[in-house]
Design a protein around this motif. Structure first.
Motif, PDB file in Angstrom:
ATOM      1  N   CYS A 163       0.889  -1.293  -0.059  1.00  8.54           N
ATOM      2  CA  CYS A 163      -0.118  -0.057  -0.005  1.00  8.54           C
ATOM      3  C   CYS A 163       0.864   1.186  -0.023  1.00  8.54           C
ATOM      4  O   CYS A 163       1.706   1.408   0.874  1.00  8.54           O
ATOM      5  CB  CYS A 163      -0.833  -0.077   1.312  1.00  8.54           C
ATOM      6  N   HIS A 238     -10.617   1.831  -0.755  1.00 10.31           N
ATOM      7  CA  HIS A 238      -9.924   1.129   0.397  1.00 10.31           C
ATOM      8  C   HIS A 238     -10.104  -0.475   0.006  1.00 10.31           C
ATOM      9  O   HIS A 238     -10.699  -0.822  -1.144  1.00 10.31           O
ATOM     10  CB  HIS A 238     -10.726   1.121   1.554  1.00 10.31           C
ATOM     11  N   VAL A 265      -7.801   6.534   4.707  1.00  6.26           N
ATOM     12  CA  VAL A 265      -8.771   5.469   4.128  1.00  6.26           C
ATOM     13  C   VAL A 265      -8.013   4.218   3.660  1.00  6.26           C
ATOM     14  O   VAL A 265      -8.545   3.080   4.092  1.00  6.26           O
ATOM     15  CB  VAL A 265      -9.684   6.264   3.034  1.00  6.26           C
ATOM     16  N   LEU A 266      -7.205   4.320   2.785  1.00  4.66           N
ATOM     17  CA  LEU A 266      -6.600   3.006   2.096  1.00  4.66           C
ATOM     18  C   LEU A 266      -5.859   2.150   3.492  1.00  4.66           C
ATOM     19  O   LEU A 266      -5.781   1.167   3.620  1.00  4.66           O
ATOM     20  CB  LEU A 266      -5.706   3.467   1.238  1.00  4.66           C
ATOM     21  N   SER A 269      -7.782   0.571   5.861  1.00  3.99           N
ATOM     22  CA  SER A 269      -8.400  -0.668   5.496  1.00  3.99           C
ATOM     23  C   SER A 269      -7.379  -1.859   5.389  1.00  3.99           C
ATOM     24  O   SER A 269      -7.753  -2.916   5.687  1.00  3.99           O
ATOM     25  CB  SER A 269      -9.028  -0.694   4.045  1.00  3.99           C
TER      26      SER A 269
END
Length: 355
Positions: A163, A238, A265-266, A269
């Protein structure tokens, strides 16, 4: 009293020059020291006035903004904020400007220009402030993959998820990172602060440079190894689980930390869904978006890399991630991909020994 940020406006539209000058002069910490209607006039004004930041229109007569920017960054590197149009061509040209060394851009509306620019006033002056303290670099030689890379994880790659979060300076940092990754890299989820209409061109540009497949994320699609998924501008992105698979969730959720898409947000998650199978990477950017969630990722067992100050265009987001205790390693941008690959290979070797 700190010295005011001295801004030179370069735009062929008299209306835009007037509006931008007025927006700048309303700020207590900056002043518009001049406005030029084309790059040749701007060149002489830069020599005479030595501005701190330039706002530069992409499309102008006599010499377009890109040609001018390329010469400027090569001969006299200085912070530039591009003023571009909300069109596909505008997006492609803006990405080229960022590649050449522009710090950031503002996307102006095609209609309702006066009201549109006024609505963007806060964003414009924030980007000028960021540009004034950014580390400006000449564009590096174009980096593309050199032949096939050795296999990395094979079928085990499905468990892992990388990520990446970035803002100012991030488009080029993400490119430099992704071109080093092999075709069988674990899946990658990316949030880069960018408005609607620009992420499609950004994904397409990266897809043409990388061994992995790069695309704009779409709601409900399976997140696959060997692929990178870019958060669409103006949406939240996400990851969720569906059985053994990771799935992209793209929605119209509210802005978080004033951003949509938001790194927070990403990363949140990833902490909840991926846990110890996640790798977090925080790249250059202004502000603190994603820092707290990156710490949540680390607490959930992820391994996190943060870009160091010397290689960051703007060190805000990396600094905040470090301050939150979210970093396992702080590295120059050019070393992050190699460190990640080495760690993935070591993980694979340990798993093979167990089998």
């Amino acid at each position: 009293m700190h010295r005011k940020i001295r801004v030179l406006v370069v735009d062929d539209s008299a209306l835009v020059r007037s509006l931008l000058s007025e927006i700048v002069n309303r700020q207590r910490d900056m002043e518009c020291i001049g406005a030029a209607h084309d790059p040749l006039v701007a060149r002489e004004m830069i020599r005479a006035l030595a501005p701190d930041v330039l706002t530069l229109d992409v499309e102008m007569p006599r010499m377009d903004g890109i040609d001018f920017l390329e010469r400027l960054i090569r001969l006299r590197p200085m912070p530039v904020v591009m003023i571009s149009t909300l069109t596909q061509h505008g997006a492609e040209v803006t990405l080229r400007a960022l590649e050449l060394g522009a710090v950031d851009f503002v996307a102006k509306p095609r209609i309702g220009l006066a009201g549109g620019l006024e609505a963007l006033a806060t964003q414009i002056v924030e980007k000028i402030r960021v540009a004034a303290v950014a580390q400006v670099r000449r564009a590096p030689a174009h980096q593309t993959p050199c032949g096939p890379a050795p296999a990395l994880l094979g079928h085990l790659a499905t468990e892992k998820l990388i990520c990446i979060g970035a803002s100012t300076g991030g488009t080029e940092a993400i490119r430099e990172l992704l071109v080093q990754l092999p075709a069988d890299s674990p899946a990658i989820a990316i949030t880069q602060h960018m408005p609607p209409g620009f992420t499609t061109s950004f994904a397409a540009r990266l897809n043409g440079l990388c061994r992995i497949t790069v695309r704009e994320a779409t709601h409900g699609e399976r997140i696959l190894p060997g692929h990178a998924y870019i958060a669409p501008g103006g949406s939240q992105f996400h990851v969720a689980r569906s059985g053994a698979n990771y799935v992209a969730q793209v929605d119209d959720g509210p802005a978080v930390n004033r951003h949509k898409p938001s790194v927070e947000v990403l990363f949140k998650s990833a902490a909840a869904v991926v846990g110890r199978n996640a790798f977090g990477i925080m790249l250059t950017g202004m502000g603190n978006d994603g820092a707290a969630a990156m710490r949540e990722m680390r607490d959930a067992g992820s391994y996190n890399y943060v870009q160091d100050e010397a290689s960051s265009i703007v060190f805000g987001m990396p600094r905040e991630a470090i301050a939150h205790g979210a970093a396992d390693e702080v590295l120059p941008l050019g070393q992050i991909a190699a460190a990640l690959i080495a760690r993935l290979r070591a993980t694979t070797d340990r798993l093979h020994h167990r089998i």
